[in-house]
Design a protein around this motif. Structure first.
Motif, short mmCIF file in Angstrom:
data_model
loop_
_atom_site.label_atom_id
_atom_site.label_comp_id
_atom_site.label_asym_id
_atom_site.label_seq_id
_atom_site.Cartn_x
_atom_site.Cartn_y
_atom_site.Cartn_z
N VAL A 1 -5.41 5.30 -1.43
CA VAL A 1 -5.09 3.87 -1.35
C VAL A 1 -5.69 3.25 -0.09
O VAL A 1 -6.26 2.16 -0.13
CB VAL A 1 -3.56 3.66 -1.40
CG1 VAL A 1 -3.21 2.20 -1.11
CG2 VAL A 1 -3.01 4.06 -2.77
N GLY A 2 -5.59 3.97 1.04
CA GLY A 2 -6.16 3.45 2.28
C GLY A 2 -7.67 3.30 2.19
O GLY A 2 -8.23 2.31 2.68
N SER B 1 0.82 -1.20 0.00
CA SER B 1 0.00 0.00 0.00
C SER B 1 0.86 1.25 0.00
O SER B 1 0.53 2.24 -0.66
CB SER B 1 -0.93 0.00 1.22
OG SER B 1 -1.85 -1.07 1.17
N ASP B 2 1.96 1.22 0.74
CA ASP B 2 2.87 2.36 0.75
C ASP B 2 3.45 2.61 -0.64
O ASP B 2 3.56 3.75 -1.09
CB ASP B 2 4.01 2.13 1.76
CG ASP B 2 3.54 2.25 3.20
OD1 ASP B 2 2.45 2.82 3.43
OD2 ASP B 2 4.26 1.77 4.10
N ALA C 1 0.73 9.23 -5.48
CA ALA C 1 1.19 10.56 -5.09
C ALA C 1 2.06 11.20 -6.16
O ALA C 1 1.97 12.41 -6.42
CB ALA C 1 1.95 10.48 -3.77
N GLY D 1 0.69 3.90 -2.86
CA GLY D 1 0.41 5.27 -2.46
C GLY D 1 1.44 6.24 -2.99
O GLY D 1 1.11 7.35 -3.42
N TRP E 1 -2.73 12.83 -0.05
CA TRP E 1 -3.85 12.46 -0.92
C TRP E 1 -3.64 11.08 -1.53
O TRP E 1 -4.55 10.25 -1.56
CB TRP E 1 -4.03 13.49 -2.03
CG TRP E 1 -4.60 14.79 -1.54
CD1 TRP E 1 -5.21 15.03 -0.35
CD2 TRP E 1 -4.62 16.02 -2.26
NE1 TRP E 1 -5.60 16.34 -0.27
CE2 TRP E 1 -5.25 16.98 -1.42
CE3 TRP E 1 -4.16 16.42 -3.51
CZ2 TRP E 1 -5.43 18.30 -1.80
CZ3 TRP E 1 -4.34 17.75 -3.90
CH2 TRP E 1 -4.98 18.68 -3.06
N GLY E 2 -2.43 10.84 -2.04
CA GLY E 2 -2.15 9.55 -2.67
C GLY E 2 -2.31 8.39 -1.72
O GLY E 2 -2.98 7.39 -2.03
N HIS E 3 -1.73 8.53 -0.52
CA HIS E 3 -1.84 7.45 0.46
C HIS E 3 -3.26 7.34 1.01
O HIS E 3 -3.72 6.24 1.35
CB HIS E 3 -0.82 7.66 1.58
CG HIS E 3 0.60 7.46 1.15
ND1 HIS E 3 1.16 6.21 1.02
CD2 HIS E 3 1.55 8.35 0.77
CE1 HIS E 3 2.42 6.33 0.60
NE2 HIS E 3 2.67 7.61 0.44
#
Length: 214
Positions: free
Chosen positions: A170-171, A137-138, A145, A141, A165-167
């Motif tokens: 994804v979350g 996920s990181d 991003a 993300g 915003w990107g992370h």
């Protein structure tokens, strides 16, 4: 000669290292097959049987179930991440990129829900371990991003919000996908993907969209 003896030993060690690497890969593949046959709660006996060996042999290559679990999750992440990157690269517009990435993630879950459950559920492990999907996920993300950063820069806007915003996107998608699977997929994948894309884009469109995206 001492040098010849050392050289022979080095070659033997190298061959043995390659054999161990190949055997570990075979055991990981056997685990994937066993999960498909028996579900996410598959036992070590079933994994060993699928590999045509015994638990004792499995534990020669993996210290415990947790180490095997990490190896399986690493394999899954290595397969999924390139697909997500390709989806984002081929998405075209920022909205298309978000939509393609979301649908790719959900397609992975729908294609093998038991494997996904195996990856996210650590209750059967001998000890707690790092969730490889968190690392995945990181990485995803960071990819999202980076794409948002480019869009913000092209719009002449401050790119500093791109990382959260990107992370955050994804979350949100992962949490919704986990619910979708637990709830026995109460709506089609395409509908869920569309809902999540709409929700994500509602937050992003004001600062990263072009006229074509609106």
């Amino acid at each position: 000669m001492p040098g010849q003896v050392a050289g022979t030993r080095d070659r033997r060690d190298s061959r043995w290292d390659e054999h161990r690497r190949e055997r570990r890969e075979q055991l990981v593949q056997a685990t994937l097959t066993a999960v498909s046959k028996h579900g996410a709660g598959v036992g070590m006996d079933e994994i060993a049987a699928e590999a045509g060996t015994s638990k004792t042999v499995v534990y020669r290559h993996f210290a415990d179930r947790a180490e095997l679990y990490v190896a399986v999750c690493t394999r899954v992440a290595a397969q999924l991440l390139p697909k997500l990157r390709d989806a984002m690269d081929s998405g075209g517009s920022p909205r298309g990129m978000v939509a393609a990435a979301i649908d790719t993630y959900l397609t992975f879950i729908e294609g093998d829900p038991e494997l996904y459950r195996f990856v996210v559920d650590q209750q059967t492990l001998d000890r707690p371990t790092t969730d490889p999907l968190t690392s995945l996920s990181d990485l995803v993300g960071a990819q999202v991003a980076a794409a948002i950063t480019v869009a913000l820069q092209q719009a002449g806007a401050d790119p500093s919000p791109a990382a959260p915003w990107g992370h955050g996107v994804v979350g949100m998608v992962r949490a919704a996908a986990d619910w979708w699977l637990r709830a026995d997929r109460p709506m089609p994948r395409s509908a869920l993907a569309a809902h999540l894309t709409d929700l994500a884009w509602a937050g992003l469109s004001g600062v990263v969209s072009t006229k074509e995206d609106k």
